[in-house]
Every structure is written in C-alpha cells, then in structure tokens.
Motif scaffolding. Structure first.
Motif, PDB file in Angstrom:
ATOM      1  N   UNK A   1      46.406 113.928  15.685  1.00 47.98           N
ATOM      2  CA  UNK A   1      47.359 114.454  16.647  1.00 47.98           C
ATOM      3  C   UNK A   1      47.867 115.805  16.158  1.00 47.98           C
ATOM      4  N   UNK A   2      47.853 116.786  17.039  1.00 47.94           N
ATOM      5  CA  UNK A   2      48.342 118.102  16.657  1.00 47.94           C
ATOM      6  C   UNK A   2      49.784 118.291  17.119  1.00 47.94           C
ATOM      7  N   UNK A   3      50.377 119.377  16.691  1.00 46.25           N
ATOM      8  CA  UNK A   3      51.777 119.630  17.022  1.00 46.25           C
ATOM      9  C   UNK A   3      51.972 119.998  18.483  1.00 46.25           C
ATOM     10  N   UNK A  28      52.201 111.644   8.828  1.00 50.52           N
ATOM     11  CA  UNK A  28      50.778 111.471   9.104  1.00 50.52           C
ATOM     12  C   UNK A  28      50.567 111.465  10.619  1.00 50.52           C
ATOM     13  N   UNK A  29      49.348 111.749  11.077  1.00 48.23           N
ATOM     14  CA  UNK A  29      49.091 111.786  12.521  1.00 48.23           C
ATOM     15  C   UNK A  29      49.447 110.484  13.249  1.00 48.23           C
ATOM     16  N   UNK A  30      49.186 109.336  12.627  1.00 54.02           N
ATOM     17  CA  UNK A  30      49.532 108.080  13.302  1.00 54.02           C
ATOM     18  C   UNK A  30      51.049 107.877  13.370  1.00 54.02           C
ATOM     19  N   UNK A  35      56.045 108.102  16.604  1.00 54.20           N
ATOM     20  CA  UNK A  35      57.311 108.784  16.875  1.00 54.20           C
ATOM     21  C   UNK A  35      57.341 109.310  18.304  1.00 54.20           C
ATOM     22  N   UNK A  36      56.253 109.926  18.737  1.00 52.90           N
ATOM     23  CA  UNK A  36      56.187 110.471  20.084  1.00 52.90           C
ATOM     24  C   UNK A  36      56.347 109.370  21.128  1.00 52.90           C
ATOM     25  N   UNK A  37      55.742 108.219  20.897  1.00 52.83           N
ATOM     26  CA  UNK A  37      55.847 107.106  21.839  1.00 52.83           C
ATOM     27  C   UNK A  37      57.287 106.601  21.938  1.00 52.83           C
TER      28      UNK A  37
END
Length: 117
Positions: A1-3, A28-30, A35-37
């Motif tokens: 996942x990118x910024x 980490x990306x996961x 966090x985004x979810x």
C-alpha cells in the motif's frame, strides 16, 4: 500500500493527507491498510458536516454536532435553535476546521486501537 491510498478519502484536504502520512510513516503496509479501514469508518466527510449544518438553519439545529460525536453541544444547539442561529452560521463557515478536529481525534483513536502508538 502506498501513501496515495489516503488521497482516495472523500473530501480529504492536503493538511489531513500529510498528517495521516506522518502518523503512519513507520507502519508496515498491512498495518496501514488496517488503519485506513478503521479510520474510514470513523472519519467524517466535511461536506456532510456542511450539509447538516445548513439543514440546521431551516430545520432542527445541532445535527452536525451529533454527527461529530458532540452530544452535549448537539443538545444545546437543538434547544437554543443553534444558539439563536449564530452558532450554526459560525459552524457553517468553519466546517472544514470542525471536520479536521473530529477526524484528527478519530485518527488518533484508530491508531490507538491498532496499537500504532
């Protein structure tokens, strides 16, 4: 996942985007995906806050405060007709600031829940 994943949030401003990237820079990306979810579920869209604020000018005042989780202020606005409409007008002008403060709190809560801080 990118910024750039944070840029897909509805109504996100540059200040909020930079703050979220800084908050999750060591994740980490996961972890960022989790966090985004969580953050998406708690985040309030600035346009929704503005619309609810404008509804308060012609209907029940304080809806936007209830949406932001400020129950006490929502009750106060409801019974004082938006503090005689002055408070509702001020909130309509400052809706970006209200949304930013609410979303910053939601981001910190989300980070705490996931153990990022």
């Amino acid at each position: 996942m990118n910024d750039l994943s944070f840029a897909y949030l509805p109504g996100v401003q540059q200040e909020e985007l930079l703050w979220l990237q800084e908050l999750t820079k060591n994740c980490a990306p996961d972890e960022k995906q989790k966090f985004l979810a969580v953050y998406q579920g708690r985040r309030k869209d600035p346009q929704t806050i503005l619309i609810c604020c404008l509804i308060g000018l012609i209907g029940p005042a304080g809806i936007h405060r209830f949406i932001m989780g400020q129950i006490g202020m929502g009750i106060l606005y409801f019974f004082t007709i938006g503090l005689c409409l002055v408070g509702t007008i001020v909130d309509a002008i400052n809706y970006h600031k209200l949304a930013w403060e609410t979303n910053k709190k939601a981001a910190m809560e989300s980070a705490t829940i996931l153990g990022l801080q």
